[in-house]
Design a protein around this motif. Structure first.
Motif, PDB file in Angstrom:
ATOM      1  N   GLY A   1       2.256   3.929   8.209  1.00 58.03           N
ATOM      2  CA  GLY A   1       2.228   2.603   7.618  1.00 58.03           C
ATOM      3  C   GLY A   1       2.092   2.547   6.116  1.00 58.03           C
ATOM      4  N   TYR A   2       2.055   3.700   5.466  1.00 54.64           N
ATOM      5  CA  TYR A   2       1.937   3.724   4.011  1.00 54.64           C
ATOM      6  C   TYR A   2       3.313   3.914   3.375  1.00 54.64           C
ATOM      7  CZ  TYR A   2      -2.866   5.039   5.307  1.00 54.64           C
ATOM      8  OH  TYR A   2      -4.110   5.090   5.867  1.00 54.64           O
ATOM      9  N   GLY A   3       3.489   3.360   2.182  1.00 53.30           N
ATOM     10  CA  GLY A   3       4.637   3.713   1.377  1.00 53.30           C
ATOM     11  C   GLY A   3       4.364   5.018   0.645  1.00 53.30           C
ATOM     12  N   VAL A   4       5.400   5.606   0.075  1.00 53.60           N
ATOM     13  CA  VAL A   4       5.273   6.866  -0.656  1.00 53.60           C
ATOM     14  C   VAL A   4       5.781   6.673  -2.075  1.00 53.60           C
ATOM     15  CG1 VAL A   4       6.111   9.240  -0.848  1.00 53.60           C
ATOM     16  CG2 VAL A   4       5.429   8.337   1.386  1.00 53.60           C
ATOM     17  N   ILE A   5       4.968   7.093  -3.040  1.00 50.22           N
ATOM     18  CA  ILE A   5       5.357   7.080  -4.447  1.00 50.22           C
ATOM     19  C   ILE A   5       5.457   8.519  -4.926  1.00 50.22           C
ATOM     20  CG2 ILE A   5       4.756   6.365  -6.787  1.00 50.22           C
ATOM     21  CD1 ILE A   5       3.016   4.178  -5.592  1.00 50.22           C
TER      22      ILE A   5
ATOM     23  N   PRO B   1       0.808  -1.220   0.000  1.00 49.64           N
ATOM     24  CA  PRO B   1       0.000   0.000   0.000  1.00 49.64           C
ATOM     25  C   PRO B   1       0.841   1.270   0.000  1.00 49.64           C
ATOM     26  CG  PRO B   1      -0.787  -1.553   1.645  1.00 49.64           C
ATOM     27  CD  PRO B   1       0.527  -2.061   1.167  1.00 49.64           C
ATOM     28  N   CYS B   2       0.528   2.170  -0.912  1.00 51.04           N
ATOM     29  CA  CYS B   2       1.293   3.412  -1.035  1.00 51.04           C
ATOM     30  C   CYS B   2       0.370   4.606  -1.259  1.00 51.04           C
ATOM     31  CB  CYS B   2       2.280   3.338  -2.204  1.00 51.04           C
ATOM     32  SG  CYS B   2       3.703   2.261  -1.946  1.00 51.04           S
ATOM     33  N   VAL B   3       0.901   5.783  -1.001  1.00 48.84           N
ATOM     34  CA  VAL B   3       0.245   7.046  -1.302  1.00 48.84           C
ATOM     35  C   VAL B   3       1.145   7.821  -2.250  1.00 48.84           C
ATOM     36  CG1 VAL B   3      -0.525   9.260  -0.350  1.00 48.84           C
ATOM     37  CG2 VAL B   3      -0.972   7.139   0.896  1.00 48.84           C
ATOM     38  N   SER B   4       0.579   8.347  -3.329  1.00 51.94           N
ATOM     39  CA  SER B   4       1.354   9.141  -4.272  1.00 51.94           C
ATOM     40  C   SER B   4       1.390  10.600  -3.837  1.00 51.94           C
ATOM     41  CB  SER B   4       0.755   9.058  -5.683  1.00 51.94           C
ATOM     42  OG  SER B   4       1.054   7.828  -6.295  1.00 51.94           O
ATOM     43  N   ILE B   5       2.555  11.212  -3.939  1.00 50.78           N
ATOM     44  CA  ILE B   5       2.716  12.639  -3.676  1.00 50.78           C
ATOM     45  C   ILE B   5       3.147  13.312  -4.972  1.00 50.78           C
ATOM     46  CG2 ILE B   5       4.003  14.402  -2.414  1.00 50.78           C
ATOM     47  CD1 ILE B   5       4.288  12.484  -0.098  1.00 50.78           C
TER      48      ILE B   5
ATOM     49  N   VAL C   1      -1.587   5.523 -10.607  1.00 59.73           N
ATOM     50  CA  VAL C   1      -2.979   5.331 -10.186  1.00 59.73           C
ATOM     51  C   VAL C   1      -3.300   3.883  -9.859  1.00 59.73           C
ATOM     52  CG1 VAL C   1      -3.738   7.357 -11.471  1.00 59.73           C
ATOM     53  CG2 VAL C   1      -3.844   5.124 -12.567  1.00 59.73           C
ATOM     54  N   LYS C   2      -2.585   2.963 -10.467  1.00 55.82           N
ATOM     55  CA  LYS C   2      -2.876   1.548 -10.234  1.00 55.82           C
ATOM     56  C   LYS C   2      -2.417   1.094  -8.854  1.00 55.82           C
ATOM     57  CE  LYS C   2      -2.087  -3.036 -12.279  1.00 55.82           C
ATOM     58  NZ  LYS C   2      -3.484  -3.459 -12.275  1.00 55.82           N
ATOM     59  N   TYR C   3      -1.326   1.677  -8.372  1.00 55.30           N
ATOM     60  CA  TYR C   3      -0.734   1.188  -7.137  1.00 55.30           C
ATOM     61  C   TYR C   3      -0.786   2.192  -5.993  1.00 55.30           C
ATOM     62  CZ  TYR C   3       0.836  -2.611 -10.074  1.00 55.30           C
ATOM     63  OH  TYR C   3       0.865  -3.683 -10.933  1.00 55.30           O
ATOM     64  N   SER C   4      -1.639   3.206  -6.109  1.00 56.46           N
ATOM     65  CA  SER C   4      -1.790   4.199  -5.037  1.00 56.46           C
ATOM     66  C   SER C   4      -3.133   4.043  -4.352  1.00 56.46           C
ATOM     67  CB  SER C   4      -1.679   5.617  -5.598  1.00 56.46           C
ATOM     68  OG  SER C   4      -0.382   5.876  -6.064  1.00 56.46           O
ATOM     69  N   GLN C   5      -3.128   4.203  -3.044  1.00 60.63           N
ATOM     70  CA  GLN C   5      -4.359   4.190  -2.268  1.00 60.63           C
ATOM     71  C   GLN C   5      -4.721   5.582  -1.757  1.00 60.63           C
ATOM     72  OE1 GLN C   5      -2.014   1.394  -1.752  1.00 60.63           O
ATOM     73  NE2 GLN C   5      -3.358   0.647  -3.355  1.00 60.63           N
TER      74      GLN C   5
ATOM     75  N   ILE D   1       5.030  15.747   5.488  1.00 60.23           N
ATOM     76  CA  ILE D   1       3.867  14.927   5.118  1.00 60.23           C
ATOM     77  C   ILE D   1       4.305  13.500   4.816  1.00 60.23           C
ATOM     78  CG2 ILE D   1       2.156  14.544   3.296  1.00 60.23           C
ATOM     79  CD1 ILE D   1       1.892  17.626   3.140  1.00 60.23           C
ATOM     80  N   ALA D   2       5.347  13.344   4.004  1.00 59.09           N
ATOM     81  CA  ALA D   2       5.820  12.009   3.642  1.00 59.09           C
ATOM     82  C   ALA D   2       6.326  11.255   4.864  1.00 59.09           C
ATOM     83  CB  ALA D   2       6.923  12.115   2.591  1.00 59.09           C
ATOM     84  N   TYR D   3       6.996  11.964   5.754  1.00 63.71           N
ATOM     85  CA  TYR D   3       7.488  11.334   6.987  1.00 63.71           C
ATOM     86  C   TYR D   3       6.320  10.779   7.799  1.00 63.71           C
ATOM     87  CZ  TYR D   3       9.804  10.862  11.530  1.00 63.71           C
ATOM     88  OH  TYR D   3      10.292  10.379  12.715  1.00 63.71           O
ATOM     89  N   LYS D   4       5.278  11.589   7.986  1.00 64.15           N
ATOM     90  CA  LYS D   4       4.133  11.143   8.782  1.00 64.15           C
ATOM     91  C   LYS D   4       3.343  10.050   8.075  1.00 64.15           C
ATOM     92  CE  LYS D   4       3.470  14.632  12.174  1.00 64.15           C
ATOM     93  NZ  LYS D   4       2.473  15.146  13.138  1.00 64.15           N
TER      94      LYS D   4
END
Length: 242
Positions: free
Chosen positions: A84-88, A53-57, A146-150, A76-79
């Motif tokens: 528990g999320y990855g960052v893309i 699970p990741c979040v895109s920035i 978009v495919k791998y971001s939550q 933001i990315a640190y928090k």
């Protein structure tokens, strides 16, 4: 005019793109391009499918390291990583670097989706070594976002950032991907755009549904970003966007 008669590289590129080609040249070039596109999709799917699970920035590549938006994106990315999320990110400088840096400092997954460009783009040093992907095609790269971001966190940026924002909004609005949170950071930057969408697109021309604005949330702090993500996932089980 011949290619060598043009003075600057931009004119030469235009002339080269518009020069007459034989049918065989066109067919050969297009056929090989298909294989290259397929290879980028396969490599991207295999790499991203293992990440989780990741979040895109998203945000500007031109933002300097001492700018308040860079520092905010890093926080933001640190928090996000601590939650528990990855960052893309797009893997380059500016806001992208800040996103990868924050994830790296937070001990989280730090993914970079680089694009080969004649200027601006070079990968930053905060991407996990096994999660640094390179693309020639913008559309393949956007599929990976978009495919791998939550979730999508959008910092101030230019045309590329707007493109990524509206790609996510369109795919959610048309139900091509699940309704994941889209969080715009910086009310002073984004409020004008949202007002224009409301007054011009919705009220005056009726080209957008009023409900579509509910897809987007505007915040100003790193805590608000994490709260928005956590509140969303209290309602749903976290799962890859397949």
């Amino acid at each position: 005019m011949r290619l060598e008669d043009f003075d600057n590289d931009e004119d030469k590129i235009i002339q080269d793109r518009l020069k007459q080609k034989t049918w065989n040249e066109i067919r050969t070039n297009d056929s090989w391009a298909i294989f290259k596109i397929m290879a980028e999709f396969v490599n991207g799917y295999e790499a991203m499918g293992r990440i989780g699970p990741c979040v895109s920035i998203f945000g500007s590549a031109r933002t300097k390291a001492d700018h308040e938006n860079y520092l905010l994106a890093e926080k933001i990315a640190y928090k996000i990583s601590k939650a528990g999320y990855g960052v893309i990110t797009g893997g380059g400088p500016g806001i992208m670097e800040a996103g990868n840096k924050g994830a790296h400092l937070g001990g989280g997954t730090s993914v970079g989706l680089n694009i080969v460009l004649p200027f601006e783009q070079h990968f930053n040093p905060y991407i996990d070594s096994d999660k640094n992907l390179n693309f020639d095609y913008f559309f393949v790269r956007k599929v990976m976002f978009v495919k791998y971001s939550q979730g999508f966190v959008v910092m101030p940026g230019g045309f590329g950032t707007m493109d990524e924002l509206f790609e996510a909004v369109t795919l959610i609005q048309t139900k091509k991907i699940a309704k994941f949170p889209i969080i715009l950071v910086g009310s002073s930057f984004w409020s004008g755009l949202m007002d224009w969408i409301k007054t011009v697109l919705i009220e005056r021309f009726e080209t957008v549904s009023p409900d579509d604005l509910n897809l987007i949330k505007i915040v100003d702090t790193e805590d608000e970003v994490v709260t928005a993500l956590d509140n969303f996932y209290k309602k749903y089980n976290l799962k890859p966007n397949f």
